[in-house]
Design an enzyme around this catalytic site. Structure first.
Site, mmCIF file in Angstrom:
data_model
loop_
_atom_site.group_PDB
_atom_site.id
_atom_site.type_symbol
_atom_site.label_atom_id
_atom_site.label_comp_id
_atom_site.label_asym_id
_atom_site.label_seq_id
_atom_site.Cartn_x
_atom_site.Cartn_y
_atom_site.Cartn_z
ATOM 1 N N CYS A 229 63.146 25.905 -35.584
ATOM 2 C CA CYS A 229 64.580 26.141 -35.380
ATOM 3 C C CYS A 229 64.899 26.502 -33.930
ATOM 4 O O CYS A 229 64.094 27.141 -33.240
ATOM 5 C CB CYS A 229 65.068 27.264 -36.293
ATOM 6 S SG CYS A 229 64.956 26.882 -38.050
ATOM 7 N N HIS B 64 64.253 28.547 -28.376
ATOM 8 C CA HIS B 64 63.515 28.469 -29.635
ATOM 9 C C HIS B 64 63.686 29.772 -30.402
ATOM 10 O O HIS B 64 63.674 30.856 -29.825
ATOM 11 C CB HIS B 64 62.027 28.199 -29.381
ATOM 12 C CG HIS B 64 61.301 27.714 -30.593
ATOM 13 N ND1 HIS B 64 60.763 28.571 -31.517
ATOM 14 C CD2 HIS B 64 61.063 26.457 -31.057
ATOM 15 C CE1 HIS B 64 60.202 27.869 -32.495
ATOM 16 N NE2 HIS B 64 60.375 26.580 -32.241
ATOM 17 N N HIS B 65 63.871 29.652 -31.725
ATOM 18 C CA HIS B 65 64.173 30.826 -32.551
ATOM 19 C C HIS B 65 63.029 31.836 -32.570
ATOM 20 O O HIS B 65 63.226 33.010 -32.903
ATOM 21 C CB HIS B 65 64.506 30.391 -33.979
ATOM 22 C CG HIS B 65 65.646 31.146 -34.567
ATOM 23 N ND1 HIS B 65 65.775 32.521 -34.465
ATOM 24 C CD2 HIS B 65 66.730 30.735 -35.284
ATOM 25 C CE1 HIS B 65 66.872 32.914 -35.088
ATOM 26 N NE2 HIS B 65 67.472 31.853 -35.581
ATOM 27 N N SER B 66 61.826 31.412 -32.213
ATOM 28 C CA SER B 66 60.710 32.348 -32.191
ATOM 29 C C SER B 66 60.873 33.399 -31.093
ATOM 30 O O SER B 66 60.234 34.457 -31.129
ATOM 31 C CB SER B 66 59.385 31.609 -31.991
ATOM 32 O OG SER B 66 59.388 30.890 -30.767
ATOM 33 N N ASN C 258 61.592 38.723 -33.928
ATOM 34 C CA ASN C 258 62.407 38.264 -35.045
ATOM 35 C C ASN C 258 62.207 39.173 -36.246
ATOM 36 O O ASN C 258 61.590 38.789 -37.232
ATOM 37 C CB ASN C 258 62.032 36.826 -35.413
ATOM 38 C CG ASN C 258 62.864 35.814 -34.657
ATOM 39 O OD1 ASN C 258 64.038 35.630 -34.929
ATOM 40 N ND2 ASN C 258 62.256 35.170 -33.683
#
Length: 516
Positions: free
Chosen positions: A48, A161-163, A366
């Site tokens: 994601c 990047h969602h990370s 996260n």
């Protein structure tokens, strides 16, 4: 694809900074474990990205932007680190040298549809199919679009990047990089929340109140966790023109935005004693109901889901009860939204700004769980009833520990079966729902980045197994409503967006008619 159509500044491959310190990964200052959610977002099935379009009042000067990024984003560990595995397979963030030329993309004029009044949105939507970011360098890039649009002289698009972190953390970091236009030495002002002392004072009114509150929390948590398990076991949303399918995350995207006056939302929320978030949920529910009424012939409800009424190819067949009228074709639909929730204290703007100047930083990552929000798409004669139903759901969720539970359960699955299993389980759960929603709070006053005033902020995300994402971003007493869709499934997102805006208009009229 938009990511391939850009002309990069001088591309030089980064190399990892010397962080050996006598070991493969360096000391504790250079090596940091990747959070469980970060590991999950690193899986191919859950790849994601967070996208944020920022409009500027003036043209963007590339050297100035590079200086600003060097002084802000690059100072953050996540934006100057790459993921690596040790010999045991554990993933860590490892500091590396950052060459900003590798992270700045300047699209060619030929790559932009200069005749379109939506060229910025179209370019941002195209990033949904752009090649993955190079994992040999930090997972972010900035696209500089020096093209005039209706609301800005130039735009900047952040692709992250969602990370790297959850949306709230990333937005907080961005806001900590800006300054108030009225007072260039001060950070932006955001809506003040209830501080911990006030909350503690409220919660200490008496032991009876605390005991009763504890019972409510336990009861609401049991109910919501039960629904959460049903989702994991395969209870799906009704099949509608908005429902996605496996692989939808790779479909081409469309992005549309609309403007909302926060004063209008406050009028509506005061009419029912709710919150802005209740109004947000309510107008989405009402807008979806109007949209589905227009597509009644494409709506299908399983008999077990609609309590005895089946809609197939526009024809209603009564199996137990009887319902008439096209406006009630949505009454028995199951439509749910997923909402990511930060499960740890958030770093404040002052703390983030101090960190970027070389001070200590708060624990990042996260640390997110998610909650499932049922969307009420029944027909109501009173438009304010959508807000009342949304308030009922919100009040129940506030007393539930669903978000911490989903986060803890994800951690447990990851420890027992690994990141791939956790990602597959989360992917399957999200796929069973219809949409994702997000409400982001922005500055109260006009802010600037490196001396260039910001005119608007538009966030969205790509990569989740849903065909519809709706975001609300507030800024300067207004809000941007962002609708991002898989255009193969939802070819007319502008119609859905207009239905949502019209729903708010009708609710405001109803509230004003009652003296609010």
């Amino acid at each position: 694809m938009a990511g391939e159509a850009g002309l990069r500044l001088r591309s030089i491959r980064t190399k990892r900074a010397d962080t050996t310190g006598g070991s493969d990964y360096g000391d504790g200052e250079q090596r940091e474990p990747v959070t469980p959610a970060g590991r999950m977002f690193n899986q191919p099935i859950f790849d994601c990205y967070v996208i944020c379009i920022v409009g500027f009042k003036n043209m963007i000067d590339i050297p100035t932007i590079k200086t600003g990024l060097q002084q802000t984003f690059v100072q953050h560990k996540r934006f100057s680190s790459i993921m690596e595995k040790d010999k045991h397979g554990s993933e860590y963030w490892v500091r590396t040298e950052v060459n900003l030329d590798d992270h700045i993309v300047v699209p060619l004029a030929s790559a932009m549809n200069l005749e379109s009044d939506r060229r910025i949105e179209k370019y941002a939507a195209g990033l949904g199919l752009a090649p993955p970011l190079d994992r040999s360098r930090p997972l972010w890039e900035v696209h500089v679009l020096n093209f005039e649009s209706a609301d800005a002289a130039a735009s900047l698009i952040l692709r992250l990047h969602h990370s790297l972190g959850d949306g709230i953390s990333l937005m907080s970091l961005f806001l900590a990089s800006t300054r108030s236009v009225a007072n260039p030495d001060s950070l932006p002002s955001v809506r003040p929340g209830l501080n911990s002392n006030q909350k503690k004072a409220e919660s200490m009114k008496g032991y009876i109140f605390l005991f009763w509150r504890m019972l409510i929390v336990i009861w609401c948590t049991l109910i919501e966790v039960g629904k959460f398990f049903l989702l994991l076991l395969g209870v799906k949303d009704s099949q509608t023109p908005l429902k996605g399918f496996s692989g939808v995350e790779h479909s081409p995207k469309s992005l549309y935005t609309g403007s909302i006056r926060m004063d209008d939302m406050r009028i509506v929320k005061n009419a029912v004693g709710g919150t802005v978030n209740d109004v947000f949920l309510g107008i989405i529910s009402a807008g979806i109901r109007r949209y589905l009424e227009q597509h009644a012939d494409e709506v299908s409800v399983h008999p077990s889901e609609n309590q005895g009424n089946l809609i197939v190819n526009g024809a209603r067949k009564a199996t137990a009860g009887k319902v008439s009228g096209q406006q009630k074709c949505t009454d028995f639909l199951r439509i749910r939204a997923t909402v990511l929730v930060n499960t740890r204290p958030k770093a404040g703007l002052q703390e983030l700004a101090s960190m970027m100047k070389g001070g200590s930083q708060a624990r990042w990552g996260n640390n997110v769980g998610y909650v499932i929000i049922p969307m009420c798409v029944k027909h109501f004669d009173d438009p304010l009833d959508y807000i009342r139903k949304a308030k009922e759901v919100s009040d129940r969720k506030k007393y539930s520990l669903e978000a911490p539970f989903s986060y803890a359960s994800g951690q447990l699955v990851m420890k027992l079966f690994g990141a791939k299993a956790a990602a597959n389980l989360t992917y399957r759960s999200v796929l069973h729902t219809t949409l994702s929603i997000s409400n982001m709070i922005g500055p109260l006053e006009e802010v600037m980045f490196m001396g260039n005033p910001i005119t608007y902020i538009v966030p969205t995300s790509y990569g989740q197994a849903q065909s519809l994402c709706i975001h609300l971003q507030t800024y300067m007493g207004k809000a941007k409503l962002v609708v991002t869709v898989a255009k193969d499934i939802i070819p007319d997102p502008d119609v859905l967006l207009q239905h949502i805006l019209d729903a708010l208009k009708d609710m405001k009229q109803a509230a004003c008619a009652r003296g609010h």
